[in-house]
Write a protein that holds these residues in place. Structure first.
Motif, PDB file in Angstrom:
ATOM      1  N   UNK A 127       7.811 -17.969  -1.851  1.00 27.24           N
ATOM      2  CA  UNK A 127       7.916 -16.757  -2.956  1.00 27.24           C
ATOM      3  C   UNK A 127       6.923 -15.602  -2.707  1.00 27.24           C
ATOM      4  N   UNK A 128       5.491 -15.959  -2.290  1.00 25.76           N
ATOM      5  CA  UNK A 128       4.679 -15.005  -2.016  1.00 25.76           C
ATOM      6  C   UNK A 128       5.070 -14.198  -1.010  1.00 25.76           C
ATOM      7  N   UNK A 129       5.844 -14.633   0.205  1.00 22.81           N
ATOM      8  CA  UNK A 129       6.234 -13.788   1.278  1.00 22.81           C
ATOM      9  C   UNK A 129       7.338 -12.669   0.710  1.00 22.81           C
ATOM     10  N   UNK A 130       8.279 -13.270  -0.250  1.00 20.49           N
ATOM     11  CA  UNK A 130       9.061 -12.220  -0.901  1.00 20.49           C
ATOM     12  C   UNK A 130       8.643 -11.319  -1.613  1.00 20.49           C
ATOM     13  N   UNK A 131       7.597 -11.736  -2.379  1.00 18.35           N
ATOM     14  CA  UNK A 131       6.723 -10.827  -3.162  1.00 18.35           C
ATOM     15  C   UNK A 131       6.216  -9.493  -2.137  1.00 18.35           C
ATOM     16  N   UNK A 132       5.468  -9.981  -1.391  1.00 16.11           N
ATOM     17  CA  UNK A 132       5.025  -9.007  -0.468  1.00 16.11           C
ATOM     18  C   UNK A 132       5.866  -8.206   0.369  1.00 16.11           C
ATOM     19  N   UNK A 133       7.033  -8.754   0.714  1.00 13.99           N
ATOM     20  CA  UNK A 133       8.008  -7.976   1.374  1.00 13.99           C
ATOM     21  C   UNK A 133       8.757  -6.956   0.579  1.00 13.99           C
ATOM     22  N   UNK A 134       8.941  -7.515  -0.661  1.00 15.68           N
ATOM     23  CA  UNK A 134       9.420  -6.525  -1.630  1.00 15.68           C
ATOM     24  C   UNK A 134       8.601  -5.268  -2.066  1.00 15.68           C
ATOM     25  N   UNK A 135       7.124  -5.564  -2.184  1.00 13.18           N
ATOM     26  CA  UNK A 135       6.411  -4.544  -2.252  1.00 13.18           C
ATOM     27  C   UNK A 135       6.297  -3.615  -0.973  1.00 13.18           C
ATOM     28  N   UNK A 136       6.342  -4.216   0.272  1.00 17.44           N
ATOM     29  CA  UNK A 136       6.379  -3.144   1.254  1.00 17.44           C
ATOM     30  C   UNK A 136       7.670  -2.484   1.483  1.00 17.44           C
ATOM     31  N   UNK A 137       8.546  -2.876   1.269  1.00 16.55           N
ATOM     32  CA  UNK A 137       9.829  -2.371   0.974  1.00 16.55           C
ATOM     33  C   UNK A 137      10.014  -1.129  -0.185  1.00 16.55           C
ATOM     34  N   UNK A 138       8.976  -1.231  -1.219  1.00 16.81           N
ATOM     35  CA  UNK A 138       8.921  -0.245  -2.098  1.00 16.81           C
ATOM     36  C   UNK A 138       7.956   0.700  -1.968  1.00 16.81           C
ATOM     37  N   UNK A 139       7.118   0.786  -0.894  1.00 13.35           N
ATOM     38  CA  UNK A 139       6.261   1.534  -0.333  1.00 13.35           C
ATOM     39  C   UNK A 139       5.043   1.358  -0.512  1.00 13.35           C
ATOM     40  N   UNK A 140       4.718  -0.035  -0.899  1.00 15.28           N
ATOM     41  CA  UNK A 140       3.315  -0.506  -1.184  1.00 15.28           C
ATOM     42  C   UNK A 140       2.656  -0.603   0.279  1.00 15.28           C
ATOM     43  N   UNK A 141       1.435  -0.503   0.387  1.00 18.63           N
ATOM     44  CA  UNK A 141       0.506  -1.260   1.830  1.00 18.63           C
ATOM     45  C   UNK A 141       0.047  -2.519   1.371  1.00 18.63           C
ATOM     46  N   UNK A 142       0.454  -3.612   2.094  1.00 21.26           N
ATOM     47  CA  UNK A 142      -0.168  -5.011   1.868  1.00 21.26           C
ATOM     48  C   UNK A 142      -1.473  -5.147   2.743  1.00 21.26           C
ATOM     49  N   UNK A 143      -2.465  -5.162   1.953  1.00 19.09           N
ATOM     50  CA  UNK A 143      -3.695  -4.874   2.753  1.00 19.09           C
ATOM     51  C   UNK A 143      -4.823  -5.986   2.183  1.00 19.09           C
ATOM     52  N   UNK A 144      -5.933  -6.355   2.891  1.00 18.01           N
ATOM     53  CA  UNK A 144      -6.764  -7.409   2.588  1.00 18.01           C
ATOM     54  C   UNK A 144      -7.574  -7.723   3.818  1.00 18.01           C
ATOM     55  N   UNK A 145      -8.628  -8.628   3.430  1.00 18.88           N
ATOM     56  CA  UNK A 145      -9.502  -8.905   4.625  1.00 18.88           C
ATOM     57  C   UNK A 145      -8.758 -10.157   5.194  1.00 18.88           C
ATOM     58  N   UNK A 146      -8.926  -9.936   6.457  1.00 13.63           N
ATOM     59  CA  UNK A 146      -8.038 -11.013   7.449  1.00 13.63           C
ATOM     60  C   UNK A 146      -8.875 -11.627   8.551  1.00 13.63           C
ATOM     61  N   UNK A 147      -8.769 -12.992   8.494  1.00 15.16           N
ATOM     62  CA  UNK A 147      -9.546 -13.526   9.723  1.00 15.16           C
ATOM     63  C   UNK A 147      -8.660 -13.328  11.057  1.00 15.16           C
ATOM     64  N   UNK A 148      -9.344 -13.710  12.205  1.00 13.67           N
ATOM     65  CA  UNK A 148      -9.089 -13.168  13.411  1.00 13.67           C
ATOM     66  C   UNK A 148      -7.979 -14.465  13.835  1.00 13.67           C
ATOM     67  N   UNK A 149      -8.311 -15.639  13.568  1.00 14.58           N
ATOM     68  CA  UNK A 149      -7.570 -16.814  14.047  1.00 14.58           C
ATOM     69  C   UNK A 149      -7.265 -17.713  12.605  1.00 14.58           C
ATOM     70  N   UNK A 150      -6.654 -18.737  13.077  1.00 11.29           N
ATOM     71  CA  UNK A 150      -6.322 -19.579  11.702  1.00 11.29           C
ATOM     72  C   UNK A 150      -7.548 -20.060  10.965  1.00 11.29           C
ATOM     73  N   UNK A 151      -7.595 -20.361   9.544  1.00  6.01           N
ATOM     74  CA  UNK A 151      -8.528 -21.027   9.028  1.00  6.01           C
ATOM     75  C   UNK A 151      -8.929 -22.265   9.414  1.00  6.01           C
TER      76      UNK A 151
END
Length: 209
Positions: A127-151
């Motif tokens: 569900x979160x993947x779909x929400x973020x995909x819909x936002x990107x398609x709607x012109x939003x940038x998906x941003x945030x702090x990211x780890x370089x590797x798996x937690x």
């Protein structure tokens, strides 16, 4: 006060502040900040409050106690409507113009663990993947702090590893200095985009509660 847009003087104020971030400049321009920046921001968030809730309009002063950068004033004016710790909607005016966003800007400890467990959960994670995909398609940038590797404790080959690497999750849109930011139309734009961000805000609030 009725919201009619951010005056050009609000953006000019931050242009000048970026060049001269000093107490003497601030003291000479306090009235400009109060009337052209803060007052319109309060009017905007007051107009949005019946639907989204009361906003916190942030103070203009930087906390420089532990910072290398000792400039005393923030070079933007932000406001935040929270539905949980560090989770909710955001609007900002600065020299580059106006931008809006929503999501979670800080999460740690048990809340971070709950966020990741929700991402791992098949139904909630998809569900979160779909929400973020819909936002990107709607012109939003998906941003945030990211780890370089798996937690730690999570498989780096997990199908949603891109989500699991995110320590914060935000949907952002910049309006820049489009002409409408200086008019009442901005209110409708922010309201519409905050509504589009509601699924993300709600997902995060539920996942981390």
């Amino acid at each position: 006060m009725e919201f009619t847009g951010f005056p050009v003087a609000a953006l000019d104020f931050y242009d000048d502040l970026e060049v001269d971030n000093t107490k003497s400049f601030w003291e000479a321009n306090k009235a400009v900040y109060a009337e052209q920046v803060r007052a319109p921001m309060v009017a905007l968030t007051d107009a949005l409050a019946p639907e989204f809730g009361e906003a916190k309009v942030f103070r203009p002063y930087r906390d420089v106690r532990f910072a290398k950068d000792k400039t005393p004033y923030k070079t933007h004016q932000g406001a935040f409507v929270g539905v949980g710790p560090a989770t909710g909607w955001y609007v900002e005016v600065a020299a580059p113009g106006v931008r809006v966003g929503g999501g979670v800007y800080e999460v740690s400890g048990d809340r971070l663990h709950r966020l990741r467990e929700a991402m791992v959960h098949d139904k909630a994670g998809k569900l979160l993947q779909r929400i973020l995909r819909d936002l990107e398609r709607g012109g939003f940038e998906v941003a945030g702090e990211r780890l370089k590797s798996a937690p730690r404790g999570y498989d780096r080959d997990h199908p949603r590893i891109d989500l699991l690497r995110m320590k914060t999750v935000l949907g952002m849109r910049s309006y820049g200095f489009e002409p409408f930011v200086h008019t009442v139309e901005l209110l409708d734009r922010v309201r519409e985009d905050w509504r589009k961000l509601r699924p993300l805000v709600s997902w995060i609030a539920e996942a981390t509660s």
